[in-house]
Structures are given as C-alpha cells and as structure tokens.
Motif scaffolding. Structure first.
Motif, PDB file in Angstrom:
ATOM      1  N   PRO A   1       0.741  -1.188  -0.051  1.00  0.00           N
ATOM      2  CA  PRO A   1      -0.030   0.215   0.114  1.00  0.00           C
ATOM      3  C   PRO A   1       0.923   1.267   0.049  1.00  0.00           C
ATOM      4  O   PRO A   1       2.028   1.185   0.336  1.00  0.00           O
ATOM      5  N   ALA A   2       0.364   2.387  -0.769  1.00  0.00           N
ATOM      6  CA  ALA A   2       0.933   3.626  -0.603  1.00  0.00           C
ATOM      7  C   ALA A   2       1.452   4.094   0.786  1.00  0.00           C
ATOM      8  O   ALA A   2       0.824   3.559   1.912  1.00  0.00           O
ATOM      9  N   LEU A   3       2.366   4.985   1.065  1.00  0.00           N
ATOM     10  CA  LEU A   3       3.066   5.264   2.363  1.00  0.00           C
ATOM     11  C   LEU A   3       2.044   6.622   2.959  1.00  0.00           C
ATOM     12  O   LEU A   3       2.945   6.987   3.682  1.00  0.00           O
ATOM     13  N   SER A   4       1.181   7.000   2.173  1.00  0.00           N
ATOM     14  CA  SER A   4       0.693   8.348   2.595  1.00  0.00           C
ATOM     15  C   SER A   4       0.338   8.335   4.071  1.00  0.00           C
ATOM     16  O   SER A   4       0.680   9.511   5.025  1.00  0.00           O
ATOM     17  N   ASP A   5      -0.420   7.247   4.701  1.00  0.00           N
ATOM     18  CA  ASP A   5      -0.753   7.183   5.866  1.00  0.00           C
ATOM     19  C   ASP A   5       0.394   7.044   6.893  1.00  0.00           C
ATOM     20  O   ASP A   5       0.580   7.704   7.840  1.00  0.00           O
ATOM     21  N   ARG A   6       1.361   6.423   6.468  1.00  0.00           N
ATOM     22  CA  ARG A   6       2.668   6.419   7.179  1.00  0.00           C
ATOM     23  C   ARG A   6       3.319   7.430   7.455  1.00  0.00           C
ATOM     24  O   ARG A   6       3.798   8.043   8.441  1.00  0.00           O
ATOM     25  N   HIS A   7       3.381   8.351   6.401  1.00  0.00           N
ATOM     26  CA  HIS A   7       4.305   9.783   6.239  1.00  0.00           C
ATOM     27  C   HIS A   7       3.512  10.696   7.003  1.00  0.00           C
ATOM     28  O   HIS A   7       4.084  11.474   7.793  1.00  0.00           O
ATOM     29  N   VAL A   8       1.873  10.710   7.044  1.00  0.00           N
ATOM     30  CA  VAL A   8       1.324  11.608   7.749  1.00  0.00           C
ATOM     31  C   VAL A   8       1.502  11.431   9.270  1.00  0.00           C
ATOM     32  O   VAL A   8       1.620  12.180  10.194  1.00  0.00           O
ATOM     33  N   THR A   9       1.468  10.153   9.432  1.00  0.00           N
ATOM     34  CA  THR A   9       1.542   9.641  10.946  1.00  0.00           C
ATOM     35  C   THR A   9       2.964   9.961  11.533  1.00  0.00           C
ATOM     36  O   THR A   9       2.802  10.609  12.617  1.00  0.00           O
ATOM     37  N   PHE A  10       3.958   9.798  10.793  1.00  0.00           N
ATOM     38  CA  PHE A  10       5.289  10.121  11.179  1.00  0.00           C
ATOM     39  C   PHE A  10       5.194  11.873  11.398  1.00  0.00           C
ATOM     40  O   PHE A  10       5.599  12.255  12.291  1.00  0.00           O
ATOM     41  N   ALA A  11       4.696  12.556  10.252  1.00  0.00           N
ATOM     42  CA  ALA A  11       4.779  14.064  10.759  1.00  0.00           C
ATOM     43  C   ALA A  11       3.759  14.502  11.684  1.00  0.00           C
ATOM     44  O   ALA A  11       4.503  15.398  12.519  1.00  0.00           O
ATOM     45  N   ASN A  12       2.963  13.772  12.147  1.00  0.00           N
ATOM     46  CA  ASN A  12       2.032  14.190  13.183  1.00  0.00           C
ATOM     47  C   ASN A  12       2.658  13.920  14.638  1.00  0.00           C
ATOM     48  O   ASN A  12       2.817  14.557  15.425  1.00  0.00           O
ATOM     49  N   ARG A  13       3.505  12.751  14.531  1.00  0.00           N
ATOM     50  CA  ARG A  13       4.202  12.515  15.733  1.00  0.00           C
ATOM     51  C   ARG A  13       5.185  13.640  16.032  1.00  0.00           C
ATOM     52  O   ARG A  13       5.458  14.205  17.277  1.00  0.00           O
ATOM     53  N   LEU A  14       6.014  14.129  14.981  1.00  0.00           N
ATOM     54  CA  LEU A  14       6.787  15.259  15.178  1.00  0.00           C
ATOM     55  C   LEU A  14       6.163  16.552  15.492  1.00  0.00           C
ATOM     56  O   LEU A  14       6.718  17.269  16.474  1.00  0.00           O
ATOM     57  N   ALA A  15       5.094  16.770  14.768  1.00  0.00           N
ATOM     58  CA  ALA A  15       4.381  17.968  15.124  1.00  0.00           C
ATOM     59  C   ALA A  15       3.908  18.023  16.469  1.00  0.00           C
ATOM     60  O   ALA A  15       4.122  19.079  17.084  1.00  0.00           O
ATOM     61  N   GLY A  16       3.619  16.762  17.104  1.00  0.00           N
ATOM     62  CA  GLY A  16       3.350  16.858  18.339  1.00  0.00           C
ATOM     63  C   GLY A  16       4.291  17.164  19.484  1.00  0.00           C
ATOM     64  O   GLY A  16       4.243  18.046  20.481  1.00  0.00           O
ATOM     65  N   LEU A  17       5.563  16.615  19.220  1.00  0.00           N
ATOM     66  CA  LEU A  17       6.549  16.912  20.028  1.00  0.00           C
ATOM     67  C   LEU A  17       7.099  18.261  19.836  1.00  0.00           C
ATOM     68  O   LEU A  17       7.640  19.094  20.725  1.00  0.00           O
ATOM     69  N   LEU A  18       6.872  18.927  18.681  1.00  0.00           N
ATOM     70  CA  LEU A  18       7.475  20.385  18.339  1.00  0.00           C
ATOM     71  C   LEU A  18       6.633  21.401  19.171  1.00  0.00           C
ATOM     72  O   LEU A  18       7.034  22.297  19.647  1.00  0.00           O
ATOM     73  N   LYS A  19       5.219  21.029  19.031  1.00  0.00           N
ATOM     74  CA  LYS A  19       4.263  21.857  19.953  1.00  0.00           C
ATOM     75  C   LYS A  19       4.436  21.674  21.236  1.00  0.00           C
ATOM     76  O   LYS A  19       4.638  22.642  22.213  1.00  0.00           O
ATOM     77  N   GLU A  20       4.975  20.561  21.743  1.00  0.00           N
ATOM     78  CA  GLU A  20       5.039  20.187  23.163  1.00  0.00           C
ATOM     79  C   GLU A  20       6.418  21.172  23.624  1.00  0.00           C
ATOM     80  O   GLU A  20       6.520  21.737  24.747  1.00  0.00           O
ATOM     81  N   ARG A  21       7.404  21.137  22.788  1.00  0.00           N
ATOM     82  CA  ARG A  21       8.634  21.854  23.179  1.00  0.00           C
ATOM     83  C   ARG A  21       8.681  23.389  22.886  1.00  0.00           C
ATOM     84  O   ARG A  21       9.298  23.871  23.557  1.00  0.00           O
ATOM     85  N   TYR A  22       7.941  23.794  21.798  1.00  0.00           N
ATOM     86  CA  TYR A  22       7.759  25.096  21.681  1.00  0.00           C
ATOM     87  C   TYR A  22       6.153  25.586  21.567  1.00  0.00           C
ATOM     88  O   TYR A  22       5.814  25.988  20.654  1.00  0.00           O
ATOM     89  N   PRO A  23       5.364  25.550  22.866  1.00  0.00           N
ATOM     90  CA  PRO A  23       4.013  25.516  22.777  1.00  0.00           C
ATOM     91  C   PRO A  23       3.676  27.089  22.415  1.00  0.00           C
ATOM     92  O   PRO A  23       2.563  27.092  21.988  1.00  0.00           O
ATOM     93  N   ASP A  24       4.620  28.045  22.551  1.00  0.00           N
ATOM     94  CA  ASP A  24       3.952  29.239  22.071  1.00  0.00           C
ATOM     95  C   ASP A  24       4.417  29.861  20.940  1.00  0.00           C
ATOM     96  O   ASP A  24       4.291  31.177  20.397  1.00  0.00           O
ATOM     97  N   ARG A  25       5.134  29.043  19.991  1.00  0.00           N
ATOM     98  CA  ARG A  25       5.634  29.448  18.845  1.00  0.00           C
ATOM     99  C   ARG A  25       4.761  28.817  17.637  1.00  0.00           C
ATOM    100  O   ARG A  25       4.040  27.778  17.541  1.00  0.00           O
ATOM    101  N   ASP A  26       4.727  29.693  16.648  1.00  0.00           N
ATOM    102  CA  ASP A  26       3.866  29.136  15.301  1.00  0.00           C
ATOM    103  C   ASP A  26       4.726  28.240  14.371  1.00  0.00           C
ATOM    104  O   ASP A  26       5.198  28.734  13.443  1.00  0.00           O
ATOM    105  N   TYR A  27       5.225  27.101  14.807  1.00  0.00           N
ATOM    106  CA  TYR A  27       6.125  26.213  14.059  1.00  0.00           C
ATOM    107  C   TYR A  27       5.532  25.184  13.391  1.00  0.00           C
ATOM    108  O   TYR A  27       4.295  24.826  13.842  1.00  0.00           O
TER     109      TYR A  27
END
Ligand SMILES: [Zn+2]
Length: 272
Positions: free
Chosen positions: A112-138
């Motif tokens: 199967p295509a990797l779209s769901d996998r790559h979005v899940t990966f990006a979302n994991r990183l996005a969660g960590l980014l928000k946790e680390r820089y909660p007040d920034r527009d990153y």
C-alpha cells in the motif's frame, strides 16, 4: 514563511550509521544497511529515538536562525526504494491505500501507498514540536511525493503540519502519476490532499511536455494560469516550483524559491 521543497535526511547516514543504526529502515533481509545509498537512505519512522534526534536538530537550527518556522521531515529521494519493513512502520500503512510497486535489494513487491505512514510520522513530530515550543508558530513540512502522492485513507495531517504535494501537472494538466496503479492523475491527487490537509502547498517539477527537465522554452501561459487557479481553488497556500537551473528566463522561476501565503479572511489566496 520560508519553505523548502527538498528532502530532510540526506546527511543522516553519514552522521549516524556507525552509532545509531536503529534510526534507519529495516530491509527485508533483516539488515539496516542504508539501501539504496547514503543520500537516499530511508528511516525507521516509527523509532521514537529518531523523533528526538529530529527535535534536537530543530533546536540547533533555531540557535543558528531564530526566524525559522518550518522544519522538514520529508523522506529522502529514491522514492520507491528501501522503505522500512519493520512491524511498527508497517502498522502505520492503511491496507486500503493504493497498491504501489516498491523496490528493495533483490526485488520488487507491491504494497500500500505510504501516505498514511508519512502523515503519522509528521504528526508525531508535530506533537513533539508543539510540546517543546508551545508558544511558537512552528510547522512540520512533509512532501506528498513518490509513494505518498495519493491522499491518505485515514490519517489526517495535524494543524501544525504543512503538506507539500509534488503533483506534476505544471503545464501538463492531464498527466497520470506514473507510479499509480490506478491511473490517477496528479490533479486528482492534489484535489484529494486539499480535502484533508489543513495547509497544502504545491511543489511541482517543471518539465517538457514529455516530462523531462530540459530547460528549453516551454511557455504555456494559459495553461499555467489555469493551473494556478486550480490549486488556489483546492486550498493551496504556497508554491515551490522545482525548476531547471540557469534556465529561469524560459521557466519563470528559479529553484529554491518558495513562498507561502496565509489564508486571507475571505479564503485562500495565491501569489508568486
Ligand atoms: Zn520501521
């Protein structure tokens, strides 16, 4: 907002292959061998240690340039080759994703295509980014490219993920995605992403009518106007055209130039 159109992990093999082999994709032969080569090596995207390394790299980049807002997590090129076969990465794929032909050392297989996998990966990183820089527009930037060109079946990009669709209909409106087993056109793929991604950029390659990058005059103004209208109507907020070096006079843009436009109060806008 400054954006990049390229691949995020081209130096990881060189930096980590001796000390952090677990960052890299598990091959069908049981090795994390770096296939197909150092610059196009794939990651084991479900490995949390890799997420922390990415976050540490973000912190270093911010030390050098505090104005950065967008951080790429896009897989390396060589889009058919070497993707991780570990159980956890595979669990992020959706069985209903478009069947596509993958390549590993010694052979090809349909998965199967990797779209769901790559979005899940990006979302994991996005969660960590928000946790680390909660007040920034990153934001995390993720290409929809190669085997993630089709929109995901179930995964939905997070609010702080920018999806960047490498849908190659720049001046070639009706082209099929050559990796599609369903004959899907690039325009159909862009439309599908526009329905699920909170932020969507268009990052086509320029090319001749045959699809090759030649730098020859290929001026199709009416077509391009239609293309721009089309992406704007499908929620595009930014452009990055991968062009042909030194031929910008005939191809309208230079490489490595990108611009993203926030939604105006009346709806999506587009600029170049
Ligand atoms: Zn894996």
């Amino acid at each position: 907002m400054e954006l990049q159109g390229g691949h995020a992990f081209t130096d990881w093999w060189e930096r980590f292959h001796e000390t952090r082999r677990g960052y890299f994709a598990l091959q069908p032969d049981g090795q994390r061998s770096g296939f197909p080569n150092p610059r196009t090596v794939k990651l084991c995207q479900s490995n949390p240690a890799g997420w922390q390394q990415w976050l540490a790299d973000v912190a270093k980049k911010l030390e050098k340039d505090p104005t950065l807002q967008v951080f790429s997590a896009s897989p390396n090129d060589g889009w058919a080759s070497g993707h991780c076969t570990c159980e956890n990465c595979r669990a992020w794929d959706h069985p209903d994703g478009e069947p596509r032909q993958f390549h590993w050392k010694g052979g090809n297989e349909i998965h199967p295509a990797l779209s769901d996998r790559h979005v899940t990966f990006a979302n994991r990183l996005a969660g960590l980014l928000k946790e680390r820089y909660p007040d920034r527009d990153y934001y995390v930037m993720m290409l929809a490219y190669g085997h993630s060109r089709p929109a995901p079946i179930k995964a939905v990009p997070a609010e702080n993920v920018i999806m960047v669709s490498v849908a190659n209909f720049f001046g070639r409106s009706d082209d099929d995605d050559r990796g599609s087993t369903r004959g899907t056109t690039h325009r159909e793929q862009f439309t599908a992403w526009g329905k699920v991604a909170p932020h969507l950029m268009w990052r086509p390659n320029t090319g001749s009518p045959a699809g090759w990058q030649q730098g020859l005059p290929d001026v199709s103004m009416t077509q391009l106007a239609e293309d721009f209208r089309f992406v704007a109507d499908n929620h595009c907020v930014g452009l990055f055209v991968d062009s042909v070096w030194e031929h910008w006079a005939t191809r309208w843009s230079r490489p490595a130039r990108a611009v993203a436009i926030r939604y105006a109060s009346v709806g999506p806008a587009i600029d170049s």
